[in-house]
Enzyme design. Sequence first.
Site, PDB file in Angstrom:
ATOM      1  N   PHE A 120      13.696 -15.756 -45.057  1.00 28.27           N
ATOM      2  CA  PHE A 120      13.776 -14.290 -45.024  1.00 28.27           C
ATOM      3  C   PHE A 120      13.557 -13.713 -43.635  1.00 28.27           C
ATOM      4  CE2 PHE A 120       9.120 -14.599 -45.203  1.00 28.27           C
ATOM      5  CZ  PHE A 120       8.752 -13.565 -44.366  1.00 28.27           C
ATOM      6  N   LYS A 129      23.486 -19.916 -48.254  1.00 31.63           N
ATOM      7  CA  LYS A 129      22.562 -19.407 -49.291  1.00 31.63           C
ATOM      8  C   LYS A 129      21.432 -18.728 -48.531  1.00 31.63           C
ATOM      9  CE  LYS A 129      19.174 -19.638 -51.321  1.00 31.63           C
ATOM     10  NZ  LYS A 129      18.179 -18.532 -51.257  1.00 31.63           N
ATOM     11  N   GLU A 154      16.782 -14.599 -50.793  1.00 27.01           N
ATOM     12  CA  GLU A 154      16.989 -13.561 -51.810  1.00 27.01           C
ATOM     13  C   GLU A 154      16.172 -12.306 -51.496  1.00 27.01           C
ATOM     14  OE1 GLU A 154      15.473 -16.390 -51.904  1.00 27.01           O
ATOM     15  OE2 GLU A 154      14.030 -16.609 -53.551  1.00 27.01           O
ATOM     16  N   SER A 192       9.939 -22.924 -45.165  1.00 24.89           N
ATOM     17  CA  SER A 192       8.568 -23.442 -45.112  1.00 24.89           C
ATOM     18  C   SER A 192       8.580 -24.973 -45.215  1.00 24.89           C
ATOM     19  CB  SER A 192       7.747 -22.839 -46.243  1.00 24.89           C
ATOM     20  OG  SER A 192       8.351 -23.144 -47.476  1.00 24.89           O
ATOM     21  N   CYS A 233       8.780 -17.862 -36.837  1.00 26.75           N
ATOM     22  CA  CYS A 233       8.380 -19.272 -36.799  1.00 26.75           C
ATOM     23  C   CYS A 233       7.877 -19.650 -35.415  1.00 26.75           C
ATOM     24  CB  CYS A 233       9.551 -20.158 -37.168  1.00 26.75           C
ATOM     25  SG  CYS A 233      10.917 -19.946 -36.044  1.00 26.75           S
TER      26      CYS A 233
HETATM   27  P1  NAD Z   1      10.894 -20.492 -48.003  1.00 27.41           P
HETATM   28  O1  NAD Z   1      10.686 -21.925 -47.746  1.00 27.41           O
HETATM   29  O2  NAD Z   1      10.120 -19.846 -49.095  1.00 27.41           O
HETATM   30  O3  NAD Z   1      12.439 -20.196 -48.332  1.00 27.41           O
HETATM   31  C1  NAD Z   1      13.481 -20.685 -47.515  1.00 27.41           C
HETATM   32  C2  NAD Z   1      14.740 -20.839 -48.360  1.00 27.41           C
HETATM   33  O4  NAD Z   1      14.489 -21.804 -49.401  1.00 27.41           O
HETATM   34  C3  NAD Z   1      15.185 -19.563 -49.052  1.00 27.41           C
HETATM   35  O5  NAD Z   1      16.584 -19.483 -49.009  1.00 27.41           O
HETATM   36  C4  NAD Z   1      14.675 -19.729 -50.477  1.00 27.41           C
HETATM   37  O6  NAD Z   1      15.483 -19.073 -51.430  1.00 27.41           O
HETATM   38  C5  NAD Z   1      14.734 -21.234 -50.681  1.00 27.41           C
HETATM   39  N1  NAD Z   1      13.698 -21.717 -51.597  1.00 27.41           N
HETATM   40  C6  NAD Z   1      12.479 -21.166 -51.826  1.00 27.41           C
HETATM   41  N2  NAD Z   1      11.793 -21.907 -52.722  1.00 27.41           N
HETATM   42  C7  NAD Z   1      12.587 -22.951 -53.060  1.00 27.41           C
HETATM   43  C8  NAD Z   1      12.425 -24.071 -53.943  1.00 27.41           C
HETATM   44  N3  NAD Z   1      11.314 -24.261 -54.648  1.00 27.41           N
HETATM   45  N4  NAD Z   1      13.440 -24.958 -54.033  1.00 27.41           N
HETATM   46  C9  NAD Z   1      14.578 -24.788 -53.322  1.00 27.41           C
HETATM   47  N5  NAD Z   1      14.775 -23.730 -52.479  1.00 27.41           N
HETATM   48  C10 NAD Z   1      13.796 -22.833 -52.341  1.00 27.41           C
HETATM   49  O7  NAD Z   1      10.644 -19.729 -46.605  1.00 27.41           O
HETATM   50  P2  NAD Z   1      10.582 -18.174 -46.342  1.00 27.41           P
HETATM   51  O8  NAD Z   1       9.314 -17.633 -46.903  1.00 27.41           O
HETATM   52  O9  NAD Z   1      11.862 -17.515 -46.698  1.00 27.41           O
HETATM   53  O10 NAD Z   1      10.513 -18.165 -44.741  1.00 27.41           O
HETATM   54  C11 NAD Z   1       9.325 -18.345 -44.019  1.00 27.41           C
HETATM   55  C12 NAD Z   1       9.118 -19.789 -43.624  1.00 27.41           C
HETATM   56  O11 NAD Z   1      10.217 -20.242 -42.851  1.00 27.41           O
HETATM   57  C13 NAD Z   1       7.895 -20.006 -42.746  1.00 27.41           C
HETATM   58  O12 NAD Z   1       7.261 -21.180 -43.164  1.00 27.41           O
HETATM   59  C14 NAD Z   1       8.472 -20.176 -41.351  1.00 27.41           C
HETATM   60  O13 NAD Z   1       7.684 -20.912 -40.449  1.00 27.41           O
HETATM   61  C15 NAD Z   1       9.732 -20.887 -41.667  1.00 27.41           C
HETATM   62  N6  NAD Z   1      10.687 -20.746 -40.581  1.00 27.41           N
HETATM   63  C16 NAD Z   1      10.862 -21.821 -39.754  1.00 27.41           C
HETATM   64  C17 NAD Z   1      11.743 -21.726 -38.693  1.00 27.41           C
HETATM   65  C18 NAD Z   1      11.950 -22.884 -37.774  1.00 27.41           C
HETATM   66  O14 NAD Z   1      12.811 -22.788 -36.925  1.00 27.41           O
HETATM   67  N7  NAD Z   1      11.228 -23.980 -37.889  1.00 27.41           N
HETATM   68  C19 NAD Z   1      12.458 -20.535 -38.480  1.00 27.41           C
HETATM   69  C20 NAD Z   1      12.264 -19.467 -39.350  1.00 27.41           C
HETATM   70  C21 NAD Z   1      11.376 -19.585 -40.401  1.00 27.41           C
END
Ligand code: NAD
Length: 497
Positions: free
Chosen positions: A150, A174, A177, A227, A282
């Site tokens: 997000f 994808k 959401e 994450s 991040c």
């Molecule tokens: P998230 O892991 O909750 O979601 C990321 C994606 O995975 C979304 O599209 C979500 O719909 C999907 N998702 C969520 N739960 C899932 C599941 N159980 N099974 C399959 N898919 C699932 O992350 P977020 O809260 O949207 O974003 C924040 C996180 O992203 C933080 O941990 C941040 O550090 C990380 N991030 C990392 C970088 C990097 O370059 N390393 C960059 C941006 C964000």
Amino acid sequence: MTSQVNHWIGGTESGGSAARSSPVYDPATGIVSAQVVLGSASDVDEAVRAAREAFPAWRDASLARRQTVLFTFRELLNQRKSELAEIITAEHGKILDDALGEVARGQEVVEFACGLPHLLKGGYSENASTRVDVHSVRQPLGVVAVISPFNFPAMVPMWFFPIAIACGNTVVLKPSEKDPSAAVWLARLWAEAGLPPGVFNVVHGDKEAVDRLLEHPDVRGVSFVGSTPIARHVYETATRHGKRVQALGGAKNHMVVLPDADLDLAADAAVNAGFGSAGERCMAVSAVVAVEPVADELIRKIVERMARIRTGDGRRSCDMGPLVTAAHRDRVASYLDAGVTEGATLVVDGRKVEPDGAPDGFWLGPTLFDDVSPTMSIYTDEIFGPVLSVLRAESFDNAMTLVNSNPYGNGAAIFTNDGGAARRFESEVEAGMVGINVPIPVPMAYYSFGGWKASLFGDTHAYGAEGVHFFTRGKVVTTRWVDPSHGGLSLGFPRSD
Ligand code: NAD
């Protein structure tokens, strides 16, 4: 009635099976602005089918044709970036300046991809053996999936899809959401730029849609950002299904401040990198490691600057916006109690903020902890909000040990005027992106972005040369031609008879 955010499949909007949906909020008001459809496995199948059908023609499109579409996309994006920034602010909450910055960093990857014909050139060796020539090419994979978080609804997808498309792949994105509209806006822009239908598709959804992409036999590659627990799941599941995967995970970025550092510069950096985009980056700095005796003076300067941050609606020229959802705000705020219970000193309490915005916005002001130790949950967990922790270290060696003991290894920065110390930090720190007097060392588009340890699963970083490598596979061709003027068939090795 709220509007509905639909998928984009095969060049048109689609509600799909629309069996489930999820609310999208304006975080600065708390009001539900839209419902996003959550894709089912069959919606994913439809998007992958559209991408698979579009692949042969797009793979065969000349480099010049692909480049023309990319240049047009870049021009349209540049003309309309403020429109995209407004969409980002309305669903993510970050201030408009941060949203514009996000678009600019994504645009840099589009510009890098415009020059891709140069990067796709292969090698050639004449006469590797007698009249035997060898050359190498890099070819697209086919359908690739991009799954994004997000916190950068436009930039993170743009780390991947411009390069994937330039290389001749077709894409199913994808997006998160929580803020899905930027992805659909980008899909419309591609259509306007002349990209054929099916080359770029968007499927909204949650775990159901993601899991179908991870196991779909026609998806050849997966680029994920999110994450760490989900990155691990994506990596393990998709590799088990035979796909190449780059899965970028969470972070806990450290900023080490040595006694000889320019403390005004360091304090500015800590505040900008800790609270920019409400800490939902991040590459945000979340742990400042103050090497004594600088901690008291550094904290005084940080607190001074924090008092000037105006928290409020991102459309009202504030410095910091709300958090993305009420649930996320509550989770981040729960760490304020946890930190105090575990013995840290709460220097600035973000719950006391008086925001310039609607009362039901998802507010939490900038927060500062001192006396944080490595076992406290405010240090061990990725909080992903405007909470900065100061850890006091007795020496540079102690600071290095602390940074390198952390399970994450995304970014790390040092503030010092000592070239020797900076050089040692650069060499020994276990992180993929390092800043010397630079708090957020995000690589330019012509380098590659990625962390180490629990911040990356897979071995390929995003964009730059590594991105090109990820979205192509190599082929080496060995050639021998019959040439009567040289005595007929050359067997490629000296004749002994
Ligand atoms: P998230 O892991 O909750 O979601 C990321 C994606 O995975 C979304 O599209 C979500 O719909 C999907 N998702 C969520 N739960 C899932 C599941 N159980 N099974 C399959 N898919 C699932 O992350 P977020 O809260 O949207 O974003 C924040 C996180 O992203 C933080 O941990 C941040 O550090 C990380 N991030 C990392 C970088 C990097 O370059 N390393 C960059 C941006 C964000």
